[in-house]
Motif scaffolding. Structure first.
Motif, short mmCIF file in Angstrom:
data_model
loop_
_atom_site.label_atom_id
_atom_site.label_comp_id
_atom_site.label_asym_id
_atom_site.label_seq_id
_atom_site.Cartn_x
_atom_site.Cartn_y
_atom_site.Cartn_z
N ALA A 96 58.33 -57.31 44.17
CA ALA A 96 57.81 -58.67 43.99
C ALA A 96 58.75 -59.69 44.61
CB ALA A 96 57.59 -58.96 42.50
N ALA A 97 60.06 -59.49 44.44
CA ALA A 97 61.05 -60.40 45.03
C ALA A 97 61.01 -60.31 46.55
CB ALA A 97 62.44 -60.06 44.50
N LEU A 98 60.83 -59.11 47.07
CA LEU A 98 60.75 -58.92 48.52
C LEU A 98 59.52 -59.62 49.09
CD1 LEU A 98 62.66 -57.28 50.38
CD2 LEU A 98 60.99 -55.41 50.27
N ASP A 99 58.41 -59.51 48.38
CA ASP A 99 57.18 -60.19 48.80
C ASP A 99 57.39 -61.71 48.82
OD1 ASP A 99 55.94 -57.73 48.95
OD2 ASP A 99 54.83 -57.97 47.07
N ARG A 100 58.09 -62.21 47.81
CA ARG A 100 58.34 -63.65 47.71
C ARG A 100 59.20 -64.12 48.89
NH1 ARG A 100 57.24 -66.62 43.43
NH2 ARG A 100 58.35 -68.58 42.98
N TYR A 101 60.22 -63.35 49.20
CA TYR A 101 61.09 -63.67 50.33
C TYR A 101 60.28 -63.70 51.63
CZ TYR A 101 64.74 -63.07 53.88
OH TYR A 101 65.53 -63.22 54.98
N PHE A 102 59.45 -62.70 51.82
CA PHE A 102 58.63 -62.61 53.03
C PHE A 102 57.69 -63.80 53.14
CE2 PHE A 102 54.33 -61.24 54.45
CZ PHE A 102 54.58 -61.23 55.81
N LEU A 113 65.12 -58.54 54.31
CA LEU A 113 64.32 -57.40 54.76
C LEU A 113 65.18 -56.39 55.49
CD1 LEU A 113 61.18 -59.32 56.08
CD2 LEU A 113 61.44 -58.19 53.87
N VAL A 114 66.06 -56.89 56.36
CA VAL A 114 66.96 -56.00 57.10
C VAL A 114 67.95 -55.34 56.15
CG1 VAL A 114 68.74 -55.89 58.89
CG2 VAL A 114 66.69 -57.29 59.25
N ARG A 115 68.50 -56.13 55.25
CA ARG A 115 69.45 -55.57 54.28
C ARG A 115 68.78 -54.48 53.43
NH1 ARG A 115 73.03 -59.78 51.11
NH2 ARG A 115 74.25 -57.88 50.80
N THR A 116 67.53 -54.69 53.11
CA THR A 116 66.79 -53.69 52.33
C THR A 116 66.66 -52.40 53.12
OG1 THR A 116 65.55 -55.37 51.12
CG2 THR A 116 64.58 -53.16 51.23
N PRO A 126 60.88 -44.73 48.78
CA PRO A 126 60.04 -44.89 49.97
C PRO A 126 59.16 -46.14 49.94
CG PRO A 126 59.18 -43.15 48.54
CD PRO A 126 60.52 -43.53 48.01
N ARG A 127 58.73 -46.56 48.75
CA ARG A 127 57.86 -47.74 48.67
C ARG A 127 58.61 -49.00 49.10
NH1 ARG A 127 56.02 -48.89 43.24
NH2 ARG A 127 54.46 -50.23 44.20
N ILE A 128 59.88 -49.09 48.72
CA ILE A 128 60.66 -50.27 49.08
C ILE A 128 60.90 -50.30 50.59
CG2 ILE A 128 62.89 -51.42 48.83
CD1 ILE A 128 63.00 -50.44 45.95
N GLY A 129 61.29 -49.16 51.16
CA GLY A 129 61.50 -49.10 52.59
C GLY A 129 60.23 -49.41 53.37
N HIS A 137 56.74 -55.84 56.15
CA HIS A 137 57.01 -57.28 56.24
C HIS A 137 57.68 -57.64 57.57
CE1 HIS A 137 55.45 -58.02 52.37
NE2 HIS A 137 56.54 -57.86 51.65
N LEU A 138 58.60 -56.82 58.02
CA LEU A 138 59.23 -57.07 59.31
C LEU A 138 58.21 -57.00 60.44
CD1 LEU A 138 62.61 -55.13 58.93
CD2 LEU A 138 62.37 -57.58 59.38
N ASP A 139 57.30 -56.04 60.37
CA ASP A 139 56.24 -55.93 61.37
C ASP A 139 55.34 -57.17 61.35
OD1 ASP A 139 57.19 -53.47 62.13
OD2 ASP A 139 55.68 -52.32 61.04
N ALA A 140 55.04 -57.66 60.14
CA ALA A 140 54.20 -58.84 60.02
C ALA A 140 54.91 -60.07 60.58
CB ALA A 140 53.82 -59.07 58.56
N MET A 141 56.21 -60.16 60.37
CA MET A 141 56.98 -61.28 60.93
C MET A 141 56.95 -61.22 62.46
SD MET A 141 58.43 -63.20 58.51
CE MET A 141 59.96 -63.85 59.13
N THR A 142 57.10 -60.02 62.99
CA THR A 142 57.05 -59.87 64.44
C THR A 142 55.69 -60.30 64.98
OG1 THR A 142 58.58 -57.99 64.30
CG2 THR A 142 57.38 -58.24 66.36
#
Length: 198
Positions: free
Chosen positions: A57-63, A106-109, A118-121, A127-132
């Motif tokens: 959830a925190a990762l989603d918020r960051y993204f 995202l990179v640090r993760t 595996p779900r976190i990775g 998210h990185l793909d979506a940013m790209t």
């Protein structure tokens, strides 16, 4: 009757995001989360189910926050290349007193998690793909507007731009004098603006 929540989800997620961003997934203990969220373990699990779910959830918020910043560039009036260049320069203009981590979460993760999560990775990669893809769309719009030559490859430019962002964030995270970081950001921004069709 439904029992009302005794916590504010947004506040709790913001606290979790900052803590996870600073320490990483593995180094963050339940006691760390209790202190940061000001919640007891049972309340944390009742609200977020598990440490992994809270991290996701925190990762989603960051993204979403970072995507919103890029979305503003995508709809900005004027030169998109200038807007992208200004965004790069912004990484070197952070107040030194701001303790917020600077390296991309995202990179640090990606560097922190193991095959056991595996779900976190997978979420970080998505998210990185979506940013790209967001960045690629901005370059495509710049090409359509005539800022870039017709043969410019938005996908390739997006990957390079994302690599530059990552590098700037890592340099900012290292700390040290601000002038070299500003110079690096200026070099990257200048190279980007030099792509403009004369």
């Amino acid at each position: 009757m439904t029992r009302s929540r005794t916590y504010d989800r947004d506040t709790a997620l913001d606290a979790a995001l900052t803590l996870f961003w600073e320490k990483g997934y593995h180094a963050t203990s339940l006691k760390d989360l209790e202190a940061a969220l000001r919640m007891r373990p049972g309340s944390i699990y009742a609200a977020f189910k598990s440490k992994e779910e809270l991290y996701l959830a925190a990762l989603d918020r960051y993204f979403e926050r970072n995507r919103a910043q890029l979305a503003q560039i995508g709809v900005a009036e004027g030169s998109r290349l200038d807007a992208l260049a200004s965004f790069l320069r912004g990484f070197a203009c952070k107040d030194a007193s701001d303790a917020t981590p600077r390296a991309c979460m995202l990179v640090r993760t990606m560097l922190d998690v193991t095959d056991a999560e595996p779900r976190i990775g997978a979420r970080a990669r998505a998210h990185l793909d979506a940013m790209t893809a967001e960045i690629e769309a901005i370059f495509a719009a710049a090409r359509a507007a005539g800022e870039l030559p017709p043969g410019a490859d938005p996908a390739r430019l997006a990957r390079r731009y994302q690599a530059d962002m990552t590098a700037l964030r890592i340099e900012a995270h290292r700390g040290g004098p601000s002038a070299p970081l500003a110079a690096l950001a200026e070099d990257m921004a200048g190279q980007l603006q030099a792509l403009r069709v004369a």
